[in-house]
Design an enzyme around this catalytic site. Structure first.
Site, PDB file in Angstrom:
ATOM      1  N   GLU A 259       0.895  -1.165   0.000  1.00  0.00           N
ATOM      2  CA  GLU A 259       0.000   0.000   0.000  1.00  0.00           C
ATOM      3  C   GLU A 259       0.926   1.204   0.000  1.00  0.00           C
ATOM      4  OE1 GLU A 259      -1.918   2.852   0.445  1.00  0.00           O
ATOM      5  OE2 GLU A 259      -2.305   2.412   2.548  1.00  0.00           O
ATOM      6  N   CYS A 293      -1.935   9.081   2.270  1.00  0.00           N
ATOM      7  CA  CYS A 293      -1.668   8.539   0.938  1.00  0.00           C
ATOM      8  C   CYS A 293      -2.846   8.831   0.022  1.00  0.00           C
ATOM      9  CB  CYS A 293      -1.335   7.062   1.000  1.00  0.00           C
ATOM     10  SG  CYS A 293      -2.571   6.106   1.807  1.00  0.00           S
TER      11      CYS A 293
HETATM   12  C1  UN1 Z   1      -3.026   6.238   4.417  1.00  0.00           C
HETATM   13  O1  UN1 Z   1      -2.907   7.451   4.250  1.00  0.00           O
HETATM   14  O2  UN1 Z   1      -2.032   5.468   4.407  1.00  0.00           O
HETATM   15  O3  UN1 Z   1      -8.862   6.769   3.254  1.00  0.00           O
HETATM   16  C2  UN1 Z   1      -4.308   5.607   4.749  1.00  0.00           C
HETATM   17  C3  UN1 Z   1      -8.214   7.396   4.093  1.00  0.00           C
HETATM   18  C4  UN1 Z   1      -7.910   6.724   5.411  1.00  0.00           C
HETATM   19  C5  UN1 Z   1      -6.693   5.901   5.320  1.00  0.00           C
HETATM   20  C6  UN1 Z   1      -5.496   6.524   4.678  1.00  0.00           C
HETATM   21  N1  UN1 Z   1      -9.032   5.905   5.790  1.00  0.00           N
HETATM   22  O4  UN1 Z   1      -7.828   8.535   3.917  1.00  0.00           O
END
Ligand code: UN1
Length: 504
Positions: A259, A293
């Site tokens: 991820e 992310c």
């Molecule tokens: C991340 O930034 O690694 O969808 C995860 C989202 C959160 C998770 C982000 N539930 O922004």
């Protein structure tokens, strides 16, 4: 000030056991991005420690895989209850150590609670299929079995939730877990993991090698990934890190669950509800100070709206409250560290040198020279180029006008990453086109909501340089199990498949 944040952590978690620094290696210094002060100095795991943890996990696996899944679910249920009871302290710790605003810290803890509940339900639903056999008196089945120790490498920006997405599922699926948190956020890991230890103790489960936290730097992570006992490596972080993890996994035939980064885009069309869209865009672009992310980094605006949108976004960005993440009213906390600030600064310079118009993005002096607060940046690009096609882990939103919807989709898909994407539209043809096979190529494609803030019920992850892994809800649990196909002959003859005759 330096004293006060460290003591706040102590007040929140007076009994937290921290690994003591060792004379033979440098301690890991944990700093708060709020003011750059030291929160703790921790002992780091050596390669020999990692080896021992992995061996213990392998032993624990032999017993844990035989525990009925609903009983395994009980451990995760109690963990979830404990997290719920401590939601406020855990949320504050996230803010102190990672710098996201308290609302988002609490939201992250809620994700932990939610995935625990999901996993408890799942522990009674690890279903396989029965499949029609082509042979008489034969039965074809798929059964799902525990896989083996799972390594979880998590990033600083979600210092609790990402472990939980993986650990809650891995544990009910029958696997021990070993957590290597980011070296920037080990306290969040230790505080959350302490609740799992408590839950296990209450349930009379000898934790042994069932779950462990490895505090250390990159080399600890590398030893863990390469250890033969580890069967699945779930890694969250940069594409560069994921590429290395993926290569090690390929060479050793382990499962990678990657991820990685995102360079997420939204398309703002003429029929969008503009007020709704601007709120969603702002949350996705400046939330978590641009360090998710799933952060919105690219916005394609229909040319008929472009001038209005830039004026309105500038007004929002000018006044969005930047400051102490624990203070009510703050919407944007600090960046994690100096390196992150320098990355943002350099990226904005590069954009300027390409002729882009940069609004805001300047550093704000708030809590001394060791903390890095910035006003989120808006960058107007004539065409999509240069740094717009890279992920900079900071609050930079590039805007680019578009003419045809097909062009906007093509620009959405031109990034190397493929995590999240959105369209804001009231036009059903555009919405469906965006979600279709010829639409967004991302793992997440949304309509009339932003790119960030996914619920745990769906599978989470993305394509291309995002790594291809899926975590969290839906059928992501299948990653953590091995599938066996079983053919059972309950007849008295031996017909072969494909009609083959083989008489002896
Ligand atoms: C991340 O930034 O690694 O969808 C995860 C989202 C959160 C998770 C982000 N539930 O922004």
């Amino acid at each position: 000030m330096a004293h006060s944040l460290a003591s706040t952590v102590q007040q929140l978690f007076p009994n937290l056991q921290l690994p003591v620094p060792r004379p033979e290696s440098l301690p890991l210094e944990v700093r708060s991005p709020i003011d750059g002060s030291v929160l703790a100095r921790l002992g780091q795991a050596s390669a020999a420690d990692v080896n021992l943890v992995a061996q213990k996990a392998e032993e624990a696996f032999l017993a844990w895989r035989r525990v009925p899944a609903p009983q395994r679910g009980n451990l995760v249920r109690v963990l979830g209850e404990k997290v719920r009871a401590q939601k406020s302290s855990l949320g504050q710790l996230i803010s102190l150590e990672m710098g996201k605003i308290l609302q988002e810290g609490l939201g992250e803890v809620q994700e932990v609670i939610d995935i625990c509940e999901f996993a408890v339900g799942l522990s009674r639903q690890l279903y396989g299929l029965t499949i029609a056999s082509e042979r008489p008196d034969h039965k074809l089945l798929e059964t799902w079995h525990p896989l083996g120790p799972v390594a979880i490498i998590s990033a600083f920006n979600f210092p609790m939730a990402v472990w939980a997405w993986n650990a809650a599922l891995a544990l009910v699926c029958g696997n021990p877990v070993i957590w290597k948190p980011s070296e920037k956020t080990p306290l969040s890991a230790l505080a959350l993991h302490a609740l799992l230890l408590e839950a296990a103790q209450e349930q009379g489960i000898a934790i042994g090698g069932l779950s462990a936290v490895v505090i250390g730097d990159k080399s600890a992570g590398e030893s863990l990934v390469a250890h033969p006992a580890v069967r699945l490596v779930s890694a969250t972080g940069s594409t560069g890190m994921g590429r290395k993890v993926g290569q090690t996994c390929a060479a050793l035939f382990k499962r990678p669950l990657l991820e990685l980064g995102g360079n997420n885009a939204a398309i703002l069309t003429p029929s969008a509800e503009l007020d709704l869209a601007l709120r969603a865009i702002t949350f996705s672009a400046v939330g978590t100070a641009g360090q998710r992310c799933t952060t919105l980094r690219r916005l394609f605006v229909h040319q008929s709206l472009y001038d209005t949108v830039i004026v309105r976004l500038k007004a929002i960005y000018e006044s969005v409250p930047v400051g102490d993440p624990l203070e009510a009213g703050t919407l944007v906390g600090p960046l994690i560290d100096r390196q992150s600030y320098e990355g943002m600064h350099n990226t904005l310079d590069r954009a300027r040198s390409l002729g882009a118009k940069v609004h805001f993005g300047e550093r704000i002096a708030l809590r001394g020279s060791d903390s890095f607060y910035v006003r989120p940046a808006l960058v107007e690009m004539k065409t999509q180029a240069g740094p717009m096609l890279e992920e900079t882990f900071a609050p930079i939103l590039y805007l680019c006008p578009y003419d045809s919807f097909a062009d906007a989709i093509a620009m959405n898909n031109a990034a190397k990453h493929g995590l999240s994407s959105s369209v804001f539209t009231g036009n059903i043809y555009e919405a469906e086109e965006f979600l279709s096979a010829a639409g967004s190529d991302c793992g997440i494609a949304n309509v009339n909501i932003g790119t960030s803030g996914a619920e745990i019920g769906g599978a989470f992850g993305g394509e291309k340089e995002t790594g291809g892994g899926r975590e969290s809800g839906s059928d992501a649990w299948k990653n953590y199990m091995r599938r066996a196909t079983n053919t059972i002959n309950y007849g008295k003859t031996l017909p072969l498949a494909q009609g083959i005759r083989f008489e002896v």
